[in-house]
Write an enzyme that holds these catalytic residues in place. Structure first.
Site, mmCIF file in Angstrom:
data_model
loop_
_atom_site.group_PDB
_atom_site.id
_atom_site.type_symbol
_atom_site.label_atom_id
_atom_site.label_comp_id
_atom_site.label_asym_id
_atom_site.label_seq_id
_atom_site.Cartn_x
_atom_site.Cartn_y
_atom_site.Cartn_z
ATOM 1 N N ASN A 193 21.452 -16.815 36.366
ATOM 2 C CA ASN A 193 20.064 -16.431 36.610
ATOM 3 C C ASN A 193 19.563 -15.756 35.342
ATOM 4 O OD1 ASN A 193 17.652 -15.352 37.387
ATOM 5 N ND2 ASN A 193 18.480 -13.992 38.968
ATOM 6 N N LYS A 207 16.727 -14.747 34.654
ATOM 7 C CA LYS A 207 15.628 -13.800 34.916
ATOM 8 C C LYS A 207 14.502 -14.024 33.891
ATOM 9 C CE LYS A 207 18.873 -10.817 37.221
ATOM 10 N NZ LYS A 207 19.293 -9.469 37.631
ATOM 11 N N HIS A 214 15.758 -13.130 46.026
ATOM 12 C CA HIS A 214 16.473 -12.216 45.126
ATOM 13 C C HIS A 214 15.967 -10.794 45.356
ATOM 14 C CE1 HIS A 214 17.943 -10.294 41.491
ATOM 15 N NE2 HIS A 214 18.786 -11.294 41.369
ATOM 16 N N GLU A 272 15.221 -8.538 43.374
ATOM 17 C CA GLU A 272 14.105 -8.160 42.499
ATOM 18 C C GLU A 272 12.788 -8.684 43.063
ATOM 19 O OE1 GLU A 272 15.872 -9.605 38.860
ATOM 20 O OE2 GLU A 272 17.348 -7.987 38.996
ATOM 21 N N GLU A 301 24.583 -10.035 46.618
ATOM 22 C CA GLU A 301 24.327 -9.264 45.404
ATOM 23 C C GLU A 301 23.987 -7.828 45.786
ATOM 24 O OE1 GLU A 301 23.033 -12.059 42.006
ATOM 25 O OE2 GLU A 301 21.252 -11.511 43.122
ATOM 26 N N GLY A 329 22.753 -5.383 37.186
ATOM 27 C CA GLY A 329 22.281 -4.874 35.900
ATOM 28 C C GLY A 329 22.760 -3.466 35.587
ATOM 29 N N SER A 377 26.642 -7.549 37.935
ATOM 30 C CA SER A 377 27.504 -7.171 36.812
ATOM 31 C C SER A 377 28.792 -7.987 36.763
ATOM 32 C CB SER A 377 27.813 -5.671 36.838
ATOM 33 O OG SER A 377 26.616 -4.920 36.747
#
Ligand code: 13P
Length: 254
Positions: A10, A12, A99, A101, A171, A177, A217
């Site tokens: 991904n 992003k 996701h 985010e 996730e 991150g 991560s």
């Protein structure tokens, strides 16, 4: 559809155009040379690069192209959105849906996420359905219920066939991150719970066939331990997918 070991990148909102083309071509060459053909590899670049990358990477390449988001309506007055049907027309194979985010920064709620899953499947593509708990839920010990609810709200309604054509990505938000990856035991606990939940709803065979990825991560160093867990079938990789070497090393970790 049986479970398939999968490494999905991904990207992003990263990479300038020339960087994106270079990264894609490096990854494709390395995948062809080094990655076992039983492993599925996917890159999900920013939307603007999908068409050029789709033209660079032939449909029968071992490297598949995915999108990071799409809107379920086929067309209309939705300024700034891209229809799921448009991505299908461009030859996209996978779409990341829900996701964290998107859920946190853009207010995507379960109902919209569910509609997106349906639209991706109706258009002949494979959803990568994301779930995962925030830190406060993990700390309260309620992460298994939290993730089961997300599965229930997002994909439980699917037919057996559609569910088996859906990838699930666990996730944990606290691992995304942050450099703080889930331990193999933490990942395995939740992956097993997801498989048990689906087994209770749809039966053992369907659950056994679902591909469940870990994200947060994940890198070339920790991937071998994570991927050796019984219920972890690969990874959805953020930062470490932006370097061809590390992404391909992850794909070689099974
Ligand atoms: P990182 O690998 O950068 O933690 O991102 C994970 C992720 O969100 C993939 O979708």
């Amino acid at each position: 559809m049986a479970r398939i070991n999968t490494a999905a990148g991904n990207w992003k909102m990263n990479q300038q155009p020339e960087e994106a083309y270079k990264l894609c071509s490096e990854i494709e060459n390395m995948v062809k040379d080094e990655v076992d053909s039983s492993v599925r590899t996917i890159i999900c670049p920013p939307l603007v690069y999908i068409n050029p990358l789709r033209r660079m990477v032939s449909k029968d390449s071992p490297l598949k192209i995915g999108a990071q988001n799409s809107y379920p309506e086929p067309k209309g007055a939705y300024t700034g959105e891209v229809a799921t049907a448009m991505l299908a027309e461009m030859g996209v194979d996978y779409v990341i849906v829900g996701h964290s985010e998107r859920r946190m920064l853009f207010g995507e709620v379960d109902d919209l996420v569910k509609k997106k899953v349906d639209a991706v499947l109706e258009n002949g593509m494979t959803p990568i359905f994301c779930c995962g708990e925030p830190l406060e839920i993990r700390d309260s010990g309620k992460h298994l219920e939290y993730v089961s609810d997300q599965i229930s709200n997002g994909v439980s309604h699917l037919s057996d066939n559609d569910l088996q054509n859906t990838l699930i990505a666990y996730e944990p938000i606290w691992a995304i991150g942050t450099g703080r990856t889930a331990s193999p035991e933490q990942a395995q606990e939740v992956h097993k719970e997801i498989r048990n939940f689906i087994s209770n709803e749809k039966g053992k065979e369907i659950a056994a066939n679902i591909t469940i990825l870990y994200g947060g991560s994940c890198n070339a160093e920790n991937a071998p331990d994570l991927f050796s867990c019984e219920d972890v079938d690969g990874g959805l990789i953020g930062g470490a997918s932006l370097k061809a070497r590390s992404f391909v090393d992850i794909a070689k970790s099974f």
